[in-house]
Design a protein around this motif. Structure first.
Motif, PDB file in Angstrom:
ATOM      1  N   SER A  86       0.877  -1.180   0.000  1.00 60.94           N
ATOM      2  CA  SER A  86       0.000   0.000   0.000  1.00 60.94           C
ATOM      3  C   SER A  86       0.910   1.225   0.000  1.00 60.94           C
ATOM      4  N   THR A  87       0.622   2.201  -0.818  1.00 64.06           N
ATOM      5  CA  THR A  87       1.475   3.405  -0.834  1.00 64.06           C
ATOM      6  C   THR A  87       1.375   4.131   0.511  1.00 64.06           C
ATOM      7  N   ASN A  88       0.203   4.065   1.168  1.00 67.29           N
ATOM      8  CA  ASN A  88       0.094   4.668   2.504  1.00 67.29           C
ATOM      9  C   ASN A  88       0.995   3.935   3.496  1.00 67.29           C
ATOM     10  N   ALA A  89       0.987   2.595   3.418  1.00 66.50           N
ATOM     11  CA  ALA A  89       1.829   1.813   4.342  1.00 66.50           C
ATOM     12  C   ALA A  89       3.298   2.144   4.093  1.00 66.50           C
ATOM     13  N   THR A 111      -0.892  -4.423  -3.536  1.00 65.85           N
ATOM     14  CA  THR A 111      -1.388  -5.771  -3.238  1.00 65.85           C
ATOM     15  C   THR A 111      -2.290  -5.768  -2.001  1.00 65.85           C
ATOM     16  N   ALA A 112      -2.222  -4.679  -1.215  1.00 64.56           N
ATOM     17  CA  ALA A 112      -3.095  -4.572  -0.036  1.00 64.56           C
ATOM     18  C   ALA A 112      -3.527  -3.108   0.114  1.00 64.56           C
ATOM     19  N   GLY A 113      -4.109  -2.569  -0.964  1.00 67.42           N
ATOM     20  CA  GLY A 113      -4.564  -1.169  -0.955  1.00 67.42           C
ATOM     21  C   GLY A 113      -5.616  -0.970   0.127  1.00 67.42           C
ATOM     22  N   ARG A 114      -5.497   0.121   0.895  1.00 65.07           N
ATOM     23  CA  ARG A 114      -6.397   0.330   2.032  1.00 65.07           C
ATOM     24  C   ARG A 114      -7.443   1.387   1.683  1.00 65.07           C
ATOM     25  N   GLY A 115      -8.701   1.092   2.032  1.00 65.17           N
ATOM     26  CA  GLY A 115      -9.763   2.076   1.900  1.00 65.17           C
ATOM     27  C   GLY A 115     -10.203   2.539   3.278  1.00 65.17           C
ATOM     28  N   ARG A 116     -11.184   3.418   3.324  1.00 69.22           N
ATOM     29  CA  ARG A 116     -11.699   3.878   4.622  1.00 69.22           C
ATOM     30  C   ARG A 116     -12.466   2.741   5.287  1.00 69.22           C
ATOM     31  N   ARG A 117     -12.617   2.848   6.582  1.00 65.76           N
ATOM     32  CA  ARG A 117     -13.387   1.928   7.405  1.00 65.76           C
ATOM     33  C   ARG A 117     -13.019   0.464   7.133  1.00 65.76           C
ATOM     34  N   VAL A 129      -4.219   5.458 -10.471  1.00 65.52           N
ATOM     35  CA  VAL A 129      -3.209   6.179  -9.692  1.00 65.52           C
ATOM     36  C   VAL A 129      -3.393   5.848  -8.213  1.00 65.52           C
ATOM     37  N   TYR A 130      -2.321   5.395  -7.587  1.00 71.06           N
ATOM     38  CA  TYR A 130      -2.273   5.135  -6.139  1.00 71.06           C
ATOM     39  C   TYR A 130      -1.188   6.058  -5.613  1.00 71.06           C
ATOM     40  N   TYR A 131      -1.578   7.046  -4.832  1.00 72.33           N
ATOM     41  CA  TYR A 131      -0.706   8.194  -4.535  1.00 72.33           C
ATOM     42  C   TYR A 131      -0.778   8.504  -3.044  1.00 72.33           C
ATOM     43  N   SER A 132       0.389   8.633  -2.400  1.00 74.10           N
ATOM     44  CA  SER A 132       0.403   9.048  -0.990  1.00 74.10           C
ATOM     45  C   SER A 132       1.400  10.178  -0.815  1.00 74.10           C
ATOM     46  N   LEU A 133       0.944  11.242  -0.183  1.00 76.24           N
ATOM     47  CA  LEU A 133       1.808  12.398   0.098  1.00 76.24           C
ATOM     48  C   LEU A 133       2.024  12.472   1.604  1.00 76.24           C
ATOM     49  N   ASN A 173     -15.041  12.530   2.219  1.00 75.92           N
ATOM     50  CA  ASN A 173     -13.997  12.717   1.207  1.00 75.92           C
ATOM     51  C   ASN A 173     -14.075  11.745   0.038  1.00 75.92           C
ATOM     52  N   ASP A 174     -15.302  11.541  -0.452  1.00 77.57           N
ATOM     53  CA  ASP A 174     -15.445  10.768  -1.682  1.00 77.57           C
ATOM     54  C   ASP A 174     -15.525  11.734  -2.853  1.00 77.57           C
ATOM     55  N   VAL A 175     -14.983  11.297  -3.976  1.00 71.42           N
ATOM     56  CA  VAL A 175     -15.088  12.085  -5.204  1.00 71.42           C
ATOM     57  C   VAL A 175     -15.947  11.245  -6.154  1.00 71.42           C
ATOM     58  N   LYS A 180     -21.538   7.512  -8.735  1.00 70.51           N
ATOM     59  CA  LYS A 180     -20.436   6.542  -8.863  1.00 70.51           C
ATOM     60  C   LYS A 180     -19.118   7.131  -8.374  1.00 70.51           C
ATOM     61  N   LYS A 181     -18.399   6.316  -7.615  1.00 69.92           N
ATOM     62  CA  LYS A 181     -17.134   6.797  -7.049  1.00 69.92           C
ATOM     63  C   LYS A 181     -16.014   6.728  -8.094  1.00 69.92           C
ATOM     64  N   ILE A 182     -15.274   7.836  -8.214  1.00 65.19           N
ATOM     65  CA  ILE A 182     -14.149   7.862  -9.164  1.00 65.19           C
ATOM     66  C   ILE A 182     -12.821   7.983  -8.413  1.00 65.19           C
ATOM     67  N   GLY A 184     -11.011   8.106  -4.116  1.00 70.61           N
ATOM     68  CA  GLY A 184     -11.198   8.040  -2.665  1.00 70.61           C
ATOM     69  C   GLY A 184      -9.952   8.553  -1.962  1.00 70.61           C
ATOM     70  N   ILE A 185     -10.134   8.974  -0.734  1.00 66.94           N
ATOM     71  CA  ILE A 185      -9.046   9.605   0.026  1.00 66.94           C
ATOM     72  C   ILE A 185      -8.977   8.975   1.411  1.00 66.94           C
ATOM     73  N   LEU A 186      -7.773   8.630   1.822  1.00 65.20           N
ATOM     74  CA  LEU A 186      -7.580   8.046   3.151  1.00 65.20           C
ATOM     75  C   LEU A 186      -6.411   8.743   3.833  1.00 65.20           C
ATOM     76  N   GLY A 202      -3.528   9.866   1.394  1.00 68.36           N
ATOM     77  CA  GLY A 202      -3.592   8.797   0.389  1.00 68.36           C
ATOM     78  C   GLY A 202      -4.737   9.063  -0.581  1.00 68.36           C
ATOM     79  N   VAL A 203      -4.419   9.007  -1.870  1.00 67.63           N
ATOM     80  CA  VAL A 203      -5.430   9.278  -2.896  1.00 67.63           C
ATOM     81  C   VAL A 203      -5.435   8.129  -3.907  1.00 67.63           C
ATOM     82  N   GLY A 204      -6.592   7.552  -4.128  1.00 64.49           N
ATOM     83  CA  GLY A 204      -6.738   6.541  -5.178  1.00 64.49           C
ATOM     84  C   GLY A 204      -7.668   7.095  -6.239  1.00 64.49           C
TER      85      GLY A 204
HETATM   86  C1  BTN Z   1     -11.698   5.196   0.340  1.00 65.08           C
HETATM   87  O1  BTN Z   1     -12.067   4.167   0.919  1.00 65.08           O
HETATM   88  O2  BTN Z   1     -12.481   5.884  -0.300  1.00 65.08           O
HETATM   89  C2  BTN Z   1     -10.263   5.633   0.435  1.00 65.08           C
HETATM   90  C3  BTN Z   1      -9.429   4.953  -0.610  1.00 65.08           C
HETATM   91  C4  BTN Z   1      -7.982   5.417  -0.598  1.00 65.08           C
HETATM   92  C5  BTN Z   1      -7.124   4.612  -1.529  1.00 65.08           C
HETATM   93  C6  BTN Z   1      -5.734   5.156  -1.652  1.00 65.08           C
HETATM   94  S1  BTN Z   1      -4.828   4.403  -2.969  1.00 65.08           S
HETATM   95  C7  BTN Z   1      -3.373   5.184  -2.417  1.00 65.08           C
HETATM   96  C8  BTN Z   1      -3.389   5.111  -0.910  1.00 65.08           C
HETATM   97  N1  BTN Z   1      -2.820   3.859  -0.465  1.00 65.08           N
HETATM   98  C9  BTN Z   1      -3.730   3.077   0.126  1.00 65.08           C
HETATM   99  O3  BTN Z   1      -3.514   1.948   0.579  1.00 65.08           O
HETATM  100  N2  BTN Z   1      -4.916   3.704   0.171  1.00 65.08           N
HETATM  101  C10 BTN Z   1      -4.839   5.012  -0.440  1.00 65.08           C
END
Ligand code: BTN
Length: 319
Positions: A86-89, A111-117, A129-133, A173-175, A180-182, A184-186, A202-204
């Motif tokens: 995960s780019t956040n990890a 391989t283990a992208g994280r979303g909210r909740r 795009v999987y992006y973490s600042l 913070n859904d876009v 339809k979701k395009i 997400g932000i974590l 984190g922005v996907g």
């Molecule tokens: C959501 O659930 O709406 C938030 C999704 C956030 C996904 C991005 S992808 C880049 C970054 N790395 C992660 O593991 N999650 C965020």
């Protein structure tokens, strides 16, 4: 394995012999690697006797030089991964290692992208795009107020500038495009929020993805909306510029100055909603947000505000 994929990225036929010669391996080793690519990354590869191998569709890759060229001197350092959990990890690990901020981490796949909740973020190879600042925050709580909403605005404007006209926001913070979701932000935070801390934004963004299994909500992508393949390097550069612009405003003037702009793009203003927090549900009508980014609901004639990362908003059937 990815070197082989890069040789095939033009979508033309390449003979097993030529591929083997470029990699310094035998034709049968090429064939084995291609089988792995298909199985592991889910990339379809055509094999035609006498002509060789061809990707079912051309691919373009993330390119740090290209992104730097298009990001007029942001000064942010950039790390690009072919594959990461995960780019956040990875961003959190970089903080642990003492890597200086601001730092951007992007990847071709997670391989283990994280979303909210606690949800998973589906992250196929070379499509999105999987992006973490990573930012260092030393201005206390004020600098964190409404931060995830500010990131939402920056993402929304990035997508608009690239031709996604109908894009809007859903608290927190859904876009979305319509329903339809395009993107997400974590946000993930380490350190003391009242003093010095680091925050990972984190922005996907669903960019060129056209099919996806296991996405448990309505979704769309930039390609599905425009009918065109999007250049992810350009998108990453533009996202950086928009984030820089909005984060600067937020740092200088606080969220109160951005509140009205955020509300103007909130797709669910005035809608009847249910706010879910664990097993409890509150029904109300969206009034807007307050100057710290909390949601304001009219609940049976009384105004109530809600904030927190674990909340989720749904439209009510009668909305
Ligand atoms: C959501 O659930 O709406 C938030 C999704 C956030 C996904 C991005 S992808 C880049 C970054 N790395 C992660 O593991 N999650 C965020």
């Amino acid at each position: 394995m990815l070197t082989l994929l890069k040789l095939l990225k033009d979508g033309r036929f390449h003979s097993g012999q030529a591929l083997g010669a470029s990699l310094g391996v035998s034709r049968s080793a090429v064939w084995k690697q291609l089988q792995h690519l298909e199985a592991e990354l889910g990339i379809p590869i055509h094999k035609v006797r006498g002509r060789g191998y061809q990707l079912a569709a051309p691919l373009s890759f993330l390119d740090a030089d290209e992104i730097a060229l298009q990001s007029s001197g942001s000064g942010w350092s950039l790390q690009v991964f072919d594959s990461i959990d995960s780019t956040n990890a990875e961003a959190l690990r970089a903080i642990d290692r003492g890597v200086p901020a601001p730092l951007v981490v992007i990847a071709e796949r997670q391989t283990a992208g994280r979303g909210r909740r606690g949800r998973k973020w589906v992250s196929p190879f070379a499509e999105n795009v999987y992006y973490s600042l990573v930012l260092r925050v030393d201005g206390g709580m004020r600098q964190l107020e409404g931060l995830s909403l500010v990131v939402g605005l920056a993402v929304m404007h990035t997508l608009r500038e690239l031709g996604i006209a109908g894009v809007g926001l859903k608290w927190p913070n859904d876009v979305l495009v319509g329903s339809k979701k395009i993107a997400g932000i974590l946000l993930e935070l380490v350190g003391d929020p009242a003093d010095v801390c680091h925050v990972v934004l984190g922005v996907g963004i669903n960019v060129n993805m056209q099919v996806a299994e296991k996405v448990d909500q309505q979704w769309t992508s930039m390609r599905l909306e425009t009918g065109r393949m999007l250049d992810r390097n350009r998108l990453v550069a533009l996202l950086g510029a928009k984030l820089q612009q909005y984060l600067d405003r937020h740092r200088k003037s606080g969220f109160a100055e951005i509140q009205a702009e955020w509300e103007a793009h909130h797709l669910w203003q005035g809608r009847a909603v249910s706010l879910i927090a664990g097993s409890s549900q509150t029904d109300g009508v969206v009034i807007g947000i307050d100057n710290q980014g909390a949601l304001r609901l009219n609940v049976a004639g009384v105004e109530k505000t809600f904030s927190g990362g674990e909340l989720s908003l749904r439209l009510r059937d009668d909305s």
